[in-house]
Scaffold this active site. Structure first.
Site, PDB file in Angstrom:
ATOM      1  CB  CYS A  25      -0.909   0.001   1.219  1.00 33.31           C
ATOM      2  SG  CYS A  25      -0.002   0.107   2.792  1.00 33.31           S
ATOM      3  CG  HIS A  87       2.939  -0.668  12.429  1.00 35.95           C
ATOM      4  ND1 HIS A  87       4.222  -1.177  12.320  1.00 35.95           N
ATOM      5  CD2 HIS A  87       2.179  -1.395  11.587  1.00 35.95           C
ATOM      6  CE1 HIS A  87       4.224  -2.169  11.452  1.00 35.95           C
ATOM      7  NE2 HIS A  87       3.006  -2.323  10.993  1.00 35.95           N
ATOM      8  CG  HIS A 137      -1.189  -4.040  15.751  1.00 34.51           C
ATOM      9  ND1 HIS A 137      -0.831  -2.832  15.193  1.00 34.51           N
ATOM     10  CD2 HIS A 137      -1.094  -4.959  14.756  1.00 34.51           C
ATOM     11  CE1 HIS A 137      -0.542  -3.010  13.917  1.00 34.51           C
ATOM     12  NE2 HIS A 137      -0.687  -4.293  13.626  1.00 34.51           N
ATOM     13  CD  GLU A 139      -3.140   1.238  12.965  1.00 35.97           C
ATOM     14  OE1 GLU A 139      -4.228   1.834  12.846  1.00 35.97           O
ATOM     15  OE2 GLU A 139      -2.740   0.362  12.166  1.00 35.97           O
ATOM     16  CB  CYS A 207      -5.994   2.059   5.389  1.00 33.32           C
ATOM     17  SG  CYS A 207      -5.228   0.637   4.619  1.00 33.32           S
ATOM     18  CB  SER A 280       3.649  -5.125   4.972  1.00 34.58           C
ATOM     19  OG  SER A 280       3.135  -6.313   5.540  1.00 34.58           O
TER      20      SER A 280
END
Length: 337
Positions: A25, A87, A137, A139, A207, A280
């Site tokens: 992305c 992240h 995580h 993020e 996203c 990724s």
């Protein structure tokens, strides 16, 4: 490779249905290039907090070029360059890096930064924030760190049934950007049953790339006996693609980092193999999977395209400034007196 029309042909002889969009992305591409440009501009080593993106191949390639990955900023020598991963990080991490005199390059995905700003704004406006995401995580930790007194983590739809809030009239939901769209909407539905005045974020937090890859694999899975998702175990969006494939009709679905992990028994009795990759994952790894499948008789590759992607993000401002400064130095040095 043949392009696929609106309707996928019925199952028949051996073939591959290749999902599109897939792979990198815009945020991942920006983060990886940021590390490469930092190494080019400053020389090795350049330190990176956590994995720049959740893919073991990408990390090992950057290590080979001179990047050093660390868990926390206190492992980095004072005054060194450090890149914050895609992240995102909390303000506390930024402050800790500044205290050590580190020269930080913030490669946080701009779509994650958007969620950070939403968290700050809603906290300032006295809202309680229900953050839908996975505990631990990076993020989620970064987003929660922007409003630590206001964020309550919701890990799953079931947790939505037990969450308590102080004021049900001032509550908003935000989410990790890499979740299953369907599961997130189910969590929101169940939260809203309990808190009818629950506010939505100003725009989608999940996203575009996560959504697009899930839509594509839903289409592929309807006609696939087997789905192979290329991506690492700690990649949230890659793991979600396996789950989505199974939910939407694939008889079996597996995640692999490399083509060498594909087992012969997975292909027994399989006519149609669906292939996709997480956000990724570099395309070279997908091509290796396709080559491996071709060797097993799956040479007919039909692409299933459900969206076009052309979004690009500029490099982190810290890096742009240094690169521009270097160009100016070269220009000045090249002038004749």
């Amino acid at each position: 490779m043949r392009g696929l029309l609106q309707d996928i042909p019925v199952r028949g002889q051996k073939r591959v249905l290749l999902a599109a969009p897939r792979g990198y992305c815009a945020g991942v591409d920006r983060a990886v290039i940021a590390v490469e440009k930092a190494l080019e501009r400053y020389g090795a080593p350049v330190y990176v907090r956590k994995q720049i993106v959740h893919n073991i191949h990408v990390v090992s390639e950057l290590e080979r070029q001179g990047a050093i990955f660390v868990d926390e900023v206190d492992e980095v020598p004072e005054g060194a360059h450090i890149v914050f991963s895609a992240h995102g990080v909390s303000p506390a991490v930024v402050a800790a890096a500044a205290d050590r005199g580190l020269r930080a390059i913030d490669a946080t995905c701009p779509l994650v930064t958007k969620v950070h700003r939403e968290a700050v704004r809603f906290a300032r406006d006295d809202f309680e924030i229900l953050l839908i995401g996975h505990e631990g995580h990076e993020e989620v930790e970064g987003t929660a760190g922007h409003a630590p007194e206001r964020v309550t983590l919701v890990n799953s739809p079931d947790e939505a049934d037990t969450i308590e809030v102080k004021d049900p009239d001032r509550v908003v939901w935000l989410s990790q950007t890499t979740l299953s769209v369907d599961e997130t909407m189910e969590t929101v539905r169940r939260l809203r049953e309990r808190f009818p005045n629950l506010q939505n974020p100003p725009s989608d937090d999940i996203c575009y790339a996560t959504q697009n890859r899930q839509v594509a694999i839903k289409k592929v899975a309807q006609s696939a006996d087997l789905v192979i998702v290329v991506g690492s175990a700690n990649s949230s969006n890659s793991v979600r693609l396996v789950e989505v494939a199974l939910e939407y009709g694939a008889k079996a679905a597996y995640r692999v980092d490399y083509a060498s992990e594909i087992r012969q028994e997975w292909l027994d009795g399989v006519a149609t193999v669906g292939v996709t990759s997480g956000a990724s994952v570099p395309e070279v790894l997908v091509q290796e999977v396709l080559a491996d499948l071709a060797g097993a008789g799956y040479a007919d590759v039909q692409e299933v395209k459900t969206a076009e992607e052309d979004l690009m993000f500029s490099l982190p401002k810290e890096l742009r400034k240094d690169i521009a400064g270097k160009r100016d130095e070269r220009a000045l040095g090249g002038r004749r007196s």
